[in-house]
Design an enzyme around this catalytic site. Structure first.
Site, PDB file in Angstrom:
ATOM      1  N   GLY A   7       0.804  -1.237   0.000  1.00  0.00           N
ATOM      2  CA  GLY A   7       0.000   0.000   0.000  1.00  0.00           C
ATOM      3  C   GLY A   7       0.826   1.271   0.000  1.00  0.00           C
ATOM      4  N   GLY A  11      -1.621   7.777   0.676  1.00  0.00           N
ATOM      5  CA  GLY A  11      -1.760   8.048   2.100  1.00  0.00           C
ATOM      6  C   GLY A  11      -0.576   7.719   2.998  1.00  0.00           C
ATOM      7  N   ILE A  12      -0.862   6.942   4.033  1.00  0.00           N
ATOM      8  CA  ILE A  12       0.131   6.644   5.072  1.00  0.00           C
ATOM      9  C   ILE A  12       1.297   5.834   4.491  1.00  0.00           C
ATOM     10  CG2 ILE A  12       0.439   5.379   7.258  1.00  0.00           C
ATOM     11  CD1 ILE A  12      -2.662   6.022   7.719  1.00  0.00           C
ATOM     12  N   GLY A  13       0.980   4.884   3.615  1.00  0.00           N
ATOM     13  CA  GLY A  13       2.022   4.045   3.015  1.00  0.00           C
ATOM     14  C   GLY A  13       2.998   4.860   2.193  1.00  0.00           C
ATOM     15  N   SER A 135      -5.790  -0.421  13.688  1.00  0.00           N
ATOM     16  CA  SER A 135      -6.598   0.777  13.936  1.00  0.00           C
ATOM     17  C   SER A 135      -7.271   0.681  15.300  1.00  0.00           C
ATOM     18  CB  SER A 135      -7.678   0.884  12.858  1.00  0.00           C
ATOM     19  OG  SER A 135      -8.610   1.884  13.207  1.00  0.00           O
ATOM     20  N   TYR A 161     -14.704  -4.040   8.991  1.00  0.00           N
ATOM     21  CA  TYR A 161     -13.404  -3.363   9.048  1.00  0.00           C
ATOM     22  C   TYR A 161     -12.779  -3.534  10.446  1.00  0.00           C
ATOM     23  CZ  TYR A 161      -9.921   0.365   9.093  1.00  0.00           C
ATOM     24  OH  TYR A 161      -8.745   1.075   9.225  1.00  0.00           O
TER      25      TYR A 161
HETATM   26  N1  NAP Z   1      -6.617   6.982   7.442  1.00  0.00           N
HETATM   27  C1  NAP Z   1      -6.911   6.668   8.699  1.00  0.00           C
HETATM   28  O1  NAP Z   1      -7.443   7.490   9.472  1.00  0.00           O
HETATM   29  C2  NAP Z   1      -6.570   5.318   9.243  1.00  0.00           C
HETATM   30  C3  NAP Z   1      -6.864   5.060  10.591  1.00  0.00           C
HETATM   31  C4  NAP Z   1      -6.540   3.811  11.128  1.00  0.00           C
HETATM   32  C5  NAP Z   1      -5.946   2.853  10.318  1.00  0.00           C
HETATM   33  N2  NAP Z   1      -5.681   3.118   9.002  1.00  0.00           N
HETATM   34  C6  NAP Z   1      -5.039   2.071   8.193  1.00  0.00           C
HETATM   35  O2  NAP Z   1      -3.927   2.623   7.540  1.00  0.00           O
HETATM   36  C7  NAP Z   1      -3.617   1.837   6.370  1.00  0.00           C
HETATM   37  C8  NAP Z   1      -3.335   2.753   5.205  1.00  0.00           C
HETATM   38  O3  NAP Z   1      -4.533   3.447   4.882  1.00  0.00           O
HETATM   39  P1  NAP Z   1      -4.580   4.943   4.334  1.00  0.00           P
HETATM   40  O4  NAP Z   1      -5.303   5.745   5.328  1.00  0.00           O
HETATM   41  O5  NAP Z   1      -3.240   5.390   3.886  1.00  0.00           O
HETATM   42  O6  NAP Z   1      -5.600   4.732   3.099  1.00  0.00           O
HETATM   43  P2  NAP Z   1      -5.452   4.915   1.519  1.00  0.00           P
HETATM   44  O7  NAP Z   1      -4.954   6.275   1.198  1.00  0.00           O
HETATM   45  O8  NAP Z   1      -6.776   4.483   0.982  1.00  0.00           O
HETATM   46  O9  NAP Z   1      -4.328   3.840   1.117  1.00  0.00           O
HETATM   47  C9  NAP Z   1      -4.618   2.456   1.101  1.00  0.00           C
HETATM   48  C10 NAP Z   1      -3.530   1.716   0.344  1.00  0.00           C
HETATM   49  O10 NAP Z   1      -3.871   0.314   0.341  1.00  0.00           O
HETATM   50  C11 NAP Z   1      -3.818  -0.161  -1.012  1.00  0.00           C
HETATM   51  N3  NAP Z   1      -4.736  -1.273  -1.229  1.00  0.00           N
HETATM   52  C12 NAP Z   1      -6.070  -1.298  -0.985  1.00  0.00           C
HETATM   53  N4  NAP Z   1      -6.584  -2.485  -1.370  1.00  0.00           N
HETATM   54  C13 NAP Z   1      -5.557  -3.226  -1.857  1.00  0.00           C
HETATM   55  C14 NAP Z   1      -5.449  -4.528  -2.421  1.00  0.00           C
HETATM   56  N5  NAP Z   1      -6.515  -5.320  -2.587  1.00  0.00           N
HETATM   57  N6  NAP Z   1      -4.225  -4.965  -2.798  1.00  0.00           N
HETATM   58  C15 NAP Z   1      -3.136  -4.172  -2.669  1.00  0.00           C
HETATM   59  N7  NAP Z   1      -3.167  -2.927  -2.167  1.00  0.00           N
HETATM   60  C16 NAP Z   1      -4.369  -2.463  -1.764  1.00  0.00           C
HETATM   61  C17 NAP Z   1      -4.202   1.052  -1.846  1.00  0.00           C
HETATM   62  O11 NAP Z   1      -3.826   0.856  -3.199  1.00  0.00           O
HETATM   63  P3  NAP Z   1      -4.442   1.758  -4.398  1.00  0.00           P
HETATM   64  O12 NAP Z   1      -3.620   3.038  -4.408  1.00  0.00           O
HETATM   65  O13 NAP Z   1      -4.238   0.927  -5.606  1.00  0.00           O
HETATM   66  O14 NAP Z   1      -5.884   2.021  -4.060  1.00  0.00           O
HETATM   67  C18 NAP Z   1      -3.405   2.145  -1.131  1.00  0.00           C
HETATM   68  O15 NAP Z   1      -2.047   2.119  -1.514  1.00  0.00           O
HETATM   69  C19 NAP Z   1      -4.809   0.893   6.187  1.00  0.00           C
HETATM   70  O16 NAP Z   1      -4.478  -0.385   6.656  1.00  0.00           O
HETATM   71  C20 NAP Z   1      -5.898   1.508   7.069  1.00  0.00           C
HETATM   72  O17 NAP Z   1      -6.802   0.530   7.541  1.00  0.00           O
HETATM   73  C21 NAP Z   1      -6.001   4.331   8.450  1.00  0.00           C
END
Ligand code: NAP
Length: 276
Positions: A7, A11-13, A135, A161
């Site tokens: 990922g 975002g975070i990644g 989370s 989730y």
């Molecule tokens: N944002 C928050 O407030 C928050 C809070 C708690 C936990 N988290 C956790 O933080 C992590 C990162 O999330 P984020 O907030 O940075 O969200 P994000 O911006 O939506 O990024 C999600 C990443 O996961 C990838 N992904 C999703 N489905 C996938 C799949 N089937 N196979 C491979 N890659 C996949 C996406 O790829 P694409 O670019 O191709 O879509 C993207 O790179 C997640 O595990 C989320 O649950 C986030």
């Protein structure tokens, strides 16, 4: 030092990757979207680009996960840090090509299989670490092991989730149960409430609340800080398997600390990746 991260295309990644590229000699970026991954690589200097290798990975497809792991195994003898970061919340019940509920498959089972396949190269590192981005939502989990993987008895987007994020914490602790004595460290973390693309695929009241909260959210760079901390800092062996928040150990829910729960999840996950 060698890093693998899922990922990294958003975002975070993405911010975690940006901060860590300088600290690692080689980085495997695992992503489902070729174009996004290649565009991401282009944002780095030519010297840095040479260190980055794109690996195609769709976490919701166990064959794709297996292929990605084989691809990595063919390209390195060791991995020092694996960051299982990818994930998401989904509005509707959707089953994957393997017949599994999408949140469970993407957030947990894909990472379970990936990590298991990479264990041989992780254990070649002096201090291997697996970091699972979980989370605070895990506190709302209501896991029924008979319904977790296929979700045949009703579906609630946020509960699905929350269950998957609880799995991330149980899995981190299980990795220590299984491989801690061989030197493996594993941690789970809450990144904060972060303004990313997260939640875009959700619906209903969750989406409304999430939109309202946007002005108070952390930037993705701040949201990456606990992942970066866990990937780079020396951490006491007493904290192996712990859950972290704001770069500090934090007590997760009692369910997240249950040995029985994590053993059940491990058995179910083994069964699902074996009988796929
Ligand atoms: N944002 C928050 O407030 C928050 C809070 C708690 C936990 N988290 C956790 O933080 C992590 C990162 O999330 P984020 O907030 O940075 O969200 P994000 O911006 O939506 O990024 C999600 C990443 O996961 C990838 N992904 C999703 N489905 C996938 C799949 N089937 N196979 C491979 N890659 C996949 C996406 O790829 P694409 O670019 O191709 O879509 C993207 O790179 C997640 O595990 C989320 O649950 C986030």
């Amino acid at each position: 030092m060698i890093l693998a991260i899922t990922g990294p295309t958003s975002g975070i990644g993405e911010e975690t990757l940006k901060a860590l590229v300088k600290k690692f000699d080689k980085i495997f970026i695992l992503a489902r979207n070729d174009n996004k991954a290649r565009q991401l690589i282009q944002t780095f200097s030519p010297n840095t680009q040479e260190k980055i290798q794109f690996i195609q990975l769709d976490l919701s497809d166990l064959k794709s996960v297996e292929k990605a792991a084989e691809n990595i195994l063919a390209n390195t003898k060791v991995i020092d840090v694996l960051i299982n970061n990818a994930g998401g919340i989904f509005q509707k019940k959707e089953l994957t090509v393997d017949g599994l509920e999408l949140s469970f498959a993407t957030n947990h089972l894909g990472h379970f299989l990936l990590t298991k396949k990479l264990i041989p190269v992780l254990l070649k590192s002096k201090h291997p670490r697996v970091i699972n981005v979980s989370s605070e939502a895990h506190r709302a989990a209501k896991i029924d092991f008979n319904n977790l993987a296929k979700c045949q008895n009703g579906f609630n987007s946020f509960t699905a989730y929350a269950n998957a994020k609880l799995c991330n914490i149980l899995f981190s602790k299980s990795l220590v149960d299984h491989y801690g004595d061989q030197g493996l460290s594993s941690y789970a973390l809450h990144p904060g409430v972060v303004k990313t693309r997260f939640g875009n695929e959700a619906g209903g009241i969750f989406k409304v609340m999430w939109k309202l909260a946007e002005p108070f959210m952390l930037t993705p760079a701040k949201g990456a800080s606990t992942s970066i901390y866990l990937a780079t800092q020396e951490i006491s062996s007493k904290l192996n398997g712990y859950y972290f928040k704001s770069s500090k150990p934090n007590t997760p829910s009692s369910t997240a600390r249950s040995k029985e729960m994590r053993e059940k999840l491990w058995s179910l996950s083994e069964e699902l990746v074996t009988n796929k």
